[in-house]
Design a protein around this motif. Sequence first.
Motif, PDB file in Angstrom:
ATOM      1  N   PRO A 271      22.497 -71.056 -44.552  1.00 30.90           N
ATOM      2  CA  PRO A 271      21.796 -72.314 -44.797  1.00 30.90           C
ATOM      3  C   PRO A 271      21.084 -72.842 -43.558  1.00 30.90           C
ATOM      4  CG  PRO A 271      24.163 -72.503 -45.242  1.00 30.90           C
ATOM      5  CD  PRO A 271      23.914 -71.125 -44.783  1.00 30.90           C
ATOM      6  N   ASN A 272      20.078 -73.673 -43.809  1.00 29.22           N
ATOM      7  CA  ASN A 272      19.256 -74.349 -42.794  1.00 29.22           C
ATOM      8  C   ASN A 272      18.188 -73.446 -42.177  1.00 29.22           C
ATOM      9  OD1 ASN A 272      21.093 -76.375 -43.364  1.00 29.22           O
ATOM     10  ND2 ASN A 272      21.303 -77.039 -41.247  1.00 29.22           N
ATOM     11  N   GLU A 273      17.886 -72.327 -42.831  1.00 31.48           N
ATOM     12  CA  GLU A 273      16.788 -71.478 -42.370  1.00 31.48           C
ATOM     13  C   GLU A 273      15.532 -71.668 -43.222  1.00 31.48           C
ATOM     14  OE1 GLU A 273      17.000 -67.260 -43.157  1.00 31.48           O
ATOM     15  OE2 GLU A 273      18.695 -67.522 -44.507  1.00 31.48           O
ATOM     16  N   PHE A 274      15.545 -72.648 -44.118  1.00 34.78           N
ATOM     17  CA  PHE A 274      14.515 -72.764 -45.147  1.00 34.78           C
ATOM     18  C   PHE A 274      13.130 -73.109 -44.589  1.00 34.78           C
ATOM     19  CE2 PHE A 274      18.662 -74.443 -46.553  1.00 34.78           C
ATOM     20  CZ  PHE A 274      19.057 -73.349 -47.299  1.00 34.78           C
ATOM     21  N   HIS A 275      13.082 -73.671 -43.399  1.00 34.78           N
ATOM     22  CA  HIS A 275      11.809 -74.055 -42.786  1.00 34.78           C
ATOM     23  C   HIS A 275      11.114 -72.887 -42.099  1.00 34.78           C
ATOM     24  CE1 HIS A 275      14.741 -74.041 -39.553  1.00 34.78           C
ATOM     25  NE2 HIS A 275      13.739 -73.875 -38.709  1.00 34.78           N
ATOM     26  N   LYS A 276      11.742 -71.722 -42.023  1.00 41.71           N
ATOM     27  CA  LYS A 276      11.265 -70.642 -41.172  1.00 41.71           C
ATOM     28  C   LYS A 276      10.151 -69.779 -41.785  1.00 41.71           C
ATOM     29  CE  LYS A 276      14.432 -68.313 -38.862  1.00 41.71           C
ATOM     30  NZ  LYS A 276      14.053 -68.523 -37.446  1.00 41.71           N
ATOM     31  N   GLY A 277       9.791 -70.034 -43.032  1.00 41.41           N
ATOM     32  CA  GLY A 277       8.692 -69.297 -43.641  1.00 41.41           C
ATOM     33  C   GLY A 277       8.964 -67.799 -43.696  1.00 41.41           C
ATOM     34  N   ASP A 278       8.035 -67.009 -43.153  1.00 49.40           N
ATOM     35  CA  ASP A 278       8.187 -65.551 -43.177  1.00 49.40           C
ATOM     36  C   ASP A 278       9.372 -65.066 -42.366  1.00 49.40           C
ATOM     37  OD1 ASP A 278       6.054 -65.198 -44.845  1.00 49.40           O
ATOM     38  OD2 ASP A 278       4.610 -64.762 -43.263  1.00 49.40           O
ATOM     39  N   MET A 279       9.898 -65.898 -41.467  1.00 50.13           N
ATOM     40  CA  MET A 279      11.021 -65.501 -40.629  1.00 50.13           C
ATOM     41  C   MET A 279      12.377 -65.801 -41.274  1.00 50.13           C
ATOM     42  SD  MET A 279       9.504 -64.060 -38.210  1.00 50.13           S
ATOM     43  CE  MET A 279      10.946 -63.706 -37.214  1.00 50.13           C
ATOM     44  N   MET A 280      12.365 -66.317 -42.499  1.00 49.94           N
ATOM     45  CA  MET A 280      13.616 -66.517 -43.221  1.00 49.94           C
ATOM     46  C   MET A 280      14.291 -65.165 -43.466  1.00 49.94           C
ATOM     47  SD  MET A 280      13.018 -69.422 -46.160  1.00 49.94           S
ATOM     48  CE  MET A 280      11.730 -68.486 -46.978  1.00 49.94           C
ATOM     49  N   SER A 281      15.599 -65.188 -43.644  1.00 45.44           N
ATOM     50  CA  SER A 281      16.318 -63.948 -43.931  1.00 45.44           C
ATOM     51  C   SER A 281      15.904 -63.393 -45.287  1.00 45.44           C
ATOM     52  CB  SER A 281      17.830 -64.197 -43.920  1.00 45.44           C
ATOM     53  OG  SER A 281      18.225 -64.919 -45.069  1.00 45.44           O
ATOM     54  N   VAL A 282      16.108 -62.101 -45.459  1.00 48.47           N
ATOM     55  CA  VAL A 282      15.768 -61.449 -46.724  1.00 48.47           C
ATOM     56  C   VAL A 282      16.620 -62.004 -47.861  1.00 48.47           C
ATOM     57  CG1 VAL A 282      15.728 -59.246 -47.965  1.00 48.47           C
ATOM     58  CG2 VAL A 282      14.886 -59.372 -45.618  1.00 48.47           C
ATOM     59  N   ILE A 283      17.866 -62.382 -47.580  1.00 46.42           N
ATOM     60  CA  ILE A 283      18.708 -62.959 -48.624  1.00 46.42           C
ATOM     61  C   ILE A 283      18.074 -64.229 -49.182  1.00 46.42           C
ATOM     62  CG2 ILE A 283      20.866 -64.204 -49.043  1.00 46.42           C
ATOM     63  CD1 ILE A 283      22.364 -62.163 -47.546  1.00 46.42           C
ATOM     64  N   CYS A 284      17.583 -65.075 -48.303  1.00 47.30           N
ATOM     65  CA  CYS A 284      16.953 -66.325 -48.730  1.00 47.30           C
ATOM     66  C   CYS A 284      15.720 -66.043 -49.581  1.00 47.30           C
ATOM     67  CB  CYS A 284      16.591 -67.157 -47.500  1.00 47.30           C
ATOM     68  SG  CYS A 284      16.085 -68.845 -47.883  1.00 47.30           S
ATOM     69  N   LYS A 285      14.906 -65.097 -49.136  1.00 49.51           N
ATOM     70  CA  LYS A 285      13.703 -64.733 -49.898  1.00 49.51           C
ATOM     71  C   LYS A 285      14.074 -64.042 -51.205  1.00 49.51           C
ATOM     72  CE  LYS A 285      10.946 -63.928 -45.715  1.00 49.51           C
ATOM     73  NZ  LYS A 285      10.232 -62.901 -44.921  1.00 49.51           N
TER      74      LYS A 285
END
Length: 325
Positions: free
Chosen positions: A174-188
């Motif tokens: 959690p808290n990586e949602f602002h990272k755009g393309d740099m978000m983890s693959v799990i989030c995407k």
Amino acid sequence: MYIVTGGAGFIGSAMVWKLNQMGVTDILVVDELGRDEKWKNLVNLKYEDYLHKDQFFKMLLKGEDPFETDAVIHMGANSSTTEPDADHLMENNYRYTQMLCRFALNHGVRMINASSAATYGDGSLGFSDDHAGLERLKPLNMYGYSKQLFDLWALRSGALERLASLKFFNVFGPNEFHKGDMMSVICKARKQIRETGRMRLFKSYHPDYPDGGQMRDFVWVKDCVDVMWWLLEHPEANGVFNVGTGKARTWNDLARAVFAALSLEPVIEYMEMPEGLRGKYQYFTQAEMGKLRAAGYEAPFTSLEDAAREYVRDYLEREDPHLGN
């Protein structure tokens, strides 16, 4: 006072959450909020004050410590592995960290710094956090090089004997949602699966790895902040430390873990990797964790399946997906 730079970012805000869990609220968050939604990471957290990084930099130039600081947890950096502005990374990631380090050491303050597994380059030289091998590493991107430069400076200056510099592997949570393309693959992946019913992974261009069989050391962000809390409690543990699980898993494993968390049968497709990425792609990463264990850290690391389940069900599937909700 605990100073957390990058305190509104991914690992930084997770560390503020961890401090709150341990009853600590006397925290100064240093960051640059800009125009994205990074500020939402702070809404559920408790801290004493916020300071823009430029204002904090001016304070550092004066060499004073008006906060009576107990520890500096330096997670602030431009973490984009595709950032083309090398001068920016030199100033923002390398010089700024040098100055913060001098501030901490001059005032006898505990410092924990975010290095990166990107310093290991293509992995051909291994993933040992032994100081003897630091100078041999050859990062593949400027972000990794900016982190490598600080570790080398800290080693040569002797500062590394008085701080902990952490080489984070593939962190997610959690808290990586602002990272755009740099978000983890799990989030995407969770978003992609919900929208299309399938998950797409890169094909492999290495004969030793099948499509989706490329391997990473995926580490849960809550495990990372547990390590940092332990290091705050054990200021005698200094030097470079890897922070991973010590067990590489495939992208296919990750995909299946996300489908399982969503109670769905896996549907995986393989796509071509962009030409510009093929020569810089890491096919295998795995943290050597013996050094941190030898220093006394004994807590287990969460399995990919358990962490994916918690992340998806307790955060990504909720209206407020942030820590502290």
